[in-house]
Enzyme design. Structure first.
Site, PDB file in Angstrom:
ATOM      1  N   SER A 110      -0.099   0.108   5.824  1.00 15.66           N
ATOM      2  CA  SER A 110       0.889   0.507   4.811  1.00 15.66           C
ATOM      3  C   SER A 110       0.824   2.004   4.548  1.00 15.66           C
ATOM      4  CB  SER A 110       0.669  -0.272   3.506  1.00 15.66           C
ATOM      5  OG  SER A 110      -0.508   0.142   2.825  1.00 15.66           O
ATOM      6  N   LYS A 111      -0.375   2.557   4.500  1.00 15.97           N
ATOM      7  CA  LYS A 111      -0.525   3.980   4.195  1.00 15.97           C
ATOM      8  C   LYS A 111      -0.155   4.862   5.391  1.00 15.97           C
ATOM      9  CE  LYS A 111      -1.798   3.489  -0.071  1.00 15.97           C
ATOM     10  NZ  LYS A 111      -0.944   3.965  -1.171  1.00 15.97           N
ATOM     11  N   SER A 164      -3.058   7.743   2.022  1.00 12.26           N
ATOM     12  CA  SER A 164      -4.511   7.622   1.874  1.00 12.26           C
ATOM     13  C   SER A 164      -5.177   8.160   3.125  1.00 12.26           C
ATOM     14  CB  SER A 164      -4.908   6.150   1.680  1.00 12.26           C
ATOM     15  OG  SER A 164      -6.315   5.986   1.769  1.00 12.26           O
ATOM     16  N   TYR A 190      -3.877  -2.498   4.403  1.00 10.64           N
ATOM     17  CA  TYR A 190      -3.782  -1.293   3.573  1.00 10.64           C
ATOM     18  C   TYR A 190      -3.594  -0.051   4.444  1.00 10.64           C
ATOM     19  CZ  TYR A 190      -4.998   1.974  -0.199  1.00 10.64           C
ATOM     20  OH  TYR A 190      -4.986   2.977  -1.135  1.00 10.64           O
ATOM     21  N   GLY A 218       2.367   3.977 -12.729  1.00  8.39           N
ATOM     22  CA  GLY A 218       1.943   5.100 -13.554  1.00  8.39           C
ATOM     23  C   GLY A 218       1.074   4.764 -14.745  1.00  8.39           C
ATOM     24  N   SER A 219       0.646   3.519 -14.864  1.00  5.65           N
ATOM     25  CA  SER A 219      -0.044   3.133 -16.093  1.00  5.65           C
ATOM     26  C   SER A 219      -1.511   3.537 -16.142  1.00  5.65           C
ATOM     27  CB  SER A 219       0.064   1.612 -16.302  1.00  5.65           C
ATOM     28  OG  SER A 219      -0.585   0.911 -15.258  1.00  5.65           O
ATOM     29  N   ARG A 220      -2.155   3.670 -14.965  1.00  6.87           N
ATOM     30  CA  ARG A 220      -3.588   3.938 -14.951  1.00  6.87           C
ATOM     31  C   ARG A 220      -3.958   4.848 -13.786  1.00  6.87           C
ATOM     32  NH1 ARG A 220      -6.037  -1.939 -14.518  1.00  6.87           N
ATOM     33  NH2 ARG A 220      -4.274  -2.115 -13.107  1.00  6.87           N
TER      34      ARG A 220
END
Length: 252
Positions: free
Chosen positions: A163-164, A147, A160, A18-20
């Site tokens: 995973s999505k 995604s 990727y 949640g930082s960016r």
């Protein structure tokens, strides 16, 4: 998309990564709805505190937790601290994700495992921890960030994409398991969104991707946050197991 209502004062949310970028936008949007927010981050404490400040400016309580959600121990720490601070978890947003791009024949096992451990296994750990709490409450909203790549695949991103795509299967399975307890589980499939991750793309790849978007532009993190707010709303209780593409038409 329908406008979302404000949350009851007791409602609390955990947002991983949640930082960016998208994670920050979701934290702020949930704070605007009235949710108390636990901002999870992996390493950038300064960015996480900026997100916390943006949330508290909305008049809600927020705090940050450094935890590696790719491990069971990290998830246990995250949820234990959220319990200590808020006493409950009403919304979980599994947003934490990493990339280790490369063509299959050059991809190392380490790079494959790192992406699956963070993006998919981390979501499994967090969903399990959240479900225990939400089942006791008989209420909850779980939102997984997949995604468009999980739907379409992408050369150079086998790890990727796997995973999505796995997150979509996880979402649909858990939706069936948890529906009778008033817990919804949905996924968002962002397309090409303007974040630090996409800013780091080679210019040729960026140009080619933009050319494939019917809307003709990248999306903004705030547009993904609106989808998260929709799924988080109490009025969305009859919507579960869905994958909402927010991609400017890429998956059409």
């Amino acid at each position: 998309m329908a406008r979302t209502e404000t949350a009851p004062a007791a409602r609390c949310a955990i947002v991983t990564g949640g930082s960016r970028g998208i994670g920050r936008a979701i934290c702020v949007r949930l704070a605007k709805m009235g949710y108390k927010v636990c901002v999870n981050y992996a390493g950038n404490a300064a960015a996480a505190e900026e997100t916390v400040a943006l949330c508290t400016q909305q008049g809600v309580e927020a705090f940050s937790v450094q935890a590696d959600v790719s491990t069971a121990e990290g998830c246990e720490t995250l949820f234990a601290l959220a319990d200590e601070r808020f006493g409950r978890v009403d919304v979980l947003v599994n947003n934490a994700g990493v990339t280790r791009d490369g063509l299959l024949l050059r991809m190392s096992e380490e790079d494959f495992d790192k992406v699956l451990d963070t993006n998919l296994k981390g979501a499994f750990f967090c969903c399990k921890a959240a479900a225990k709490r939400m089942m006791r409450q008989r209420y909850g909203r779980i939102i997984n960030l997949s995604s468009v790549v999980g739907l379409r695949g992408n050369a150079g991103q086998a790890n990727y994409a796997a995973s999505k795509a796995g997150l979509i299967g996880l979402t649909k399975s858990l939706a069936k398991e948890l529906a009778t307890r008033n817990i919804t589980v949905n996924a968002i499939a962002p397309g090409f969104i303007a974040t630090d991750m996409t800013d780091a793309m080679p210019e040729a790849a960026r140009t080619a991707t933009l050319a494939s978007i019917p809307a003709g532009r990248p999306g903004a993190p705030e547009e993904i946050a609106e989808a998260a707010a929709f799924f988080a709303a109490e009025t969305s209780g009859y919507i579960t197991g869905q994958v909402l593409c927010v991609d400017g038409g890429m998956a059409v």
